[in-house]
Design a protein around this motif. Structure first.
Motif: not given
Length: 371
Positions: A69, A71, A76
């Motif tokens: 994602s 992150k 994110d």
């Protein structure tokens, strides 16, 4: 100023052979725990670019698993973030990316819907560290339409593998020569473009529907006289691991053996972010002998390791010797084995007392091999 970042990460490199049978070159593991794309992606984030599209195509599974994602790169987020841009079958019949310009053209929706005014286009298989802010300032100070990042190459590079630019005294590019035997200059184009988004859209709509798919050769080069295309010179460390096995091996060894390069890549201009994994610290038993090597977390070292890069979770058992090699994740080298001048991919097993020695270029084992 809002900038959209685009990373071209879908390429297949025949020169990398077995190393890219099951992964894209941008997903190549480097330096013990990183992937090649980590450097361009971290450069963008460190420069304040928080909307990044990664254009993938060839063997994307490993790359997508690594990026997740976004992150680890603080991507994110609700506004902006990380976008994985894969080719897909559309109503117009478009599917496979036919070149760098076509890849961006098939994703013009992302450009049109965003509120960014500028686009920074980079490559996912280049190893370098920089903040792009000086590049942006240079672009505006010159009143440029397009700015290309260039570097003066020394004799450690194979000139036939690169494109070179010829500039006027003020930095404006007047010629671009792609992969010629005797280039007219040593200023190589590093595959990084900075351009106004609306100009880029106009150029793409003018060329791609006409069957011209390469961003440099079909879009930039034919418009050199019409556009103000400038060169911004980069003086730091830069390597393109896509150029081949020897270049990939050299890059890892240069970081291992040169303290200045390590400091430039990992201590200056922000951090290099990567996907975290839950491995314990490396363990060295009483029989371990390690010199001038990178040993990553999760390793258990009981043998001898010299001048090598050892990735996460590798086990090197008592009596085994590893020299001048790159050993990727979760490989096991059993008792008494000897590995020298080698690149061992993930999850391999070198049986007890076996020898694996490369000569003029490193010997390579692909994933899951047992020898």
């Amino acid at each position: 100023m809002k900038v959209l970042g685009l990373i071209l990460a879908g390429g297949k490199s025949e020169a990398l052979g077995k190393l890219v049978y099951k992964r894209a070159s941008a997903a190549l593991p480097v330096f013990g725990k990183y992937r090649a794309i980590d450097f361009t992606l971290s450069n963008m984030v460190n420069s304040g670019i928080y909307k990044v599209g990664v254009l993938t195509q060839y063997n994307p599974r490993s790359l997508m698993d690594h990026l997740g994602s976004g992150k680890e790169w603080d991507l994110d987020r609700k506004h902006g973030g990380l976008y994985i841009l894969q080719p897909y079958l559309s109503m117009t019949g478009e599917y496979w990316y036919r070149g760098t310009a076509d890849a961006i053209f098939q994703n013009t929706t992302m450009l049109r819907r965003g509120d960014e005014d500028y686009v920074l286009i980079g490559s996912g298989d280049h190893i370098y560290k920089m903040l792009y802010n000086d590049l942006f300032n240079y672009h505006f100070s010159k009143g440029a339409d397009v700015t290309l990042l260039v570097k003066e190459l020394d004799d450690t590079y194979n000139y036939k593998d690169y494109g070179f630019v010829v500039t006027e005294s003020d930095g404006r590019i007047v010629e671009i020569h792609e992969k010629v035997e005797n280039p007219p200059s040593r200023k190589a184009f590093l595959g990084i473009y900075f351009v106004n988004k609306y100009l880029l859209l106009d150029l793409l709509y003018d060329t791609v529907p006409a069957g011209k798919y390469d961003l440099l050769l079909d879009v930039i080069v034919p418009n050199l006289k019409k556009l103000r295309v400038y060169a911004y010179e980069f003086n730091g460390y830069w390597r393109n691991v896509k150029k081949g096995i020897n270049e990939y091996y050299r890059t890892n060894m240069e970081v291992l053996n040169n303290r200045k390069i390590r400091e430039e890549l990992f201590l200056k201009n922000g951090k290099v972010y990567t996907k975290l994994k839950d491995y314990p610290p490396a363990k060295f038993t009483g029989t371990a002998k390690v010199s001038n090597s990178i040993i990553s977390d999760g390793c258990i070292i009981s043998g001898s390791v010299k001048n090598s890069v050892v990735f996460r979770g590798v086990v090197i058992r008592s009596g085994a010797r590893v020299e001048n090699s790159i050993i990727m994740q979760d490989t096991v080298i059993e008792e008494g084995a000897f590995v020298k001048n080698a690149i061992i991919d993930k999850n391999c097993v070198i049986r007890a007392e076996q020898m694996l020695v490369g000569d003029f270029e490193p010997v390579i084992l692909e994933k899951w091999m047992v020898v």
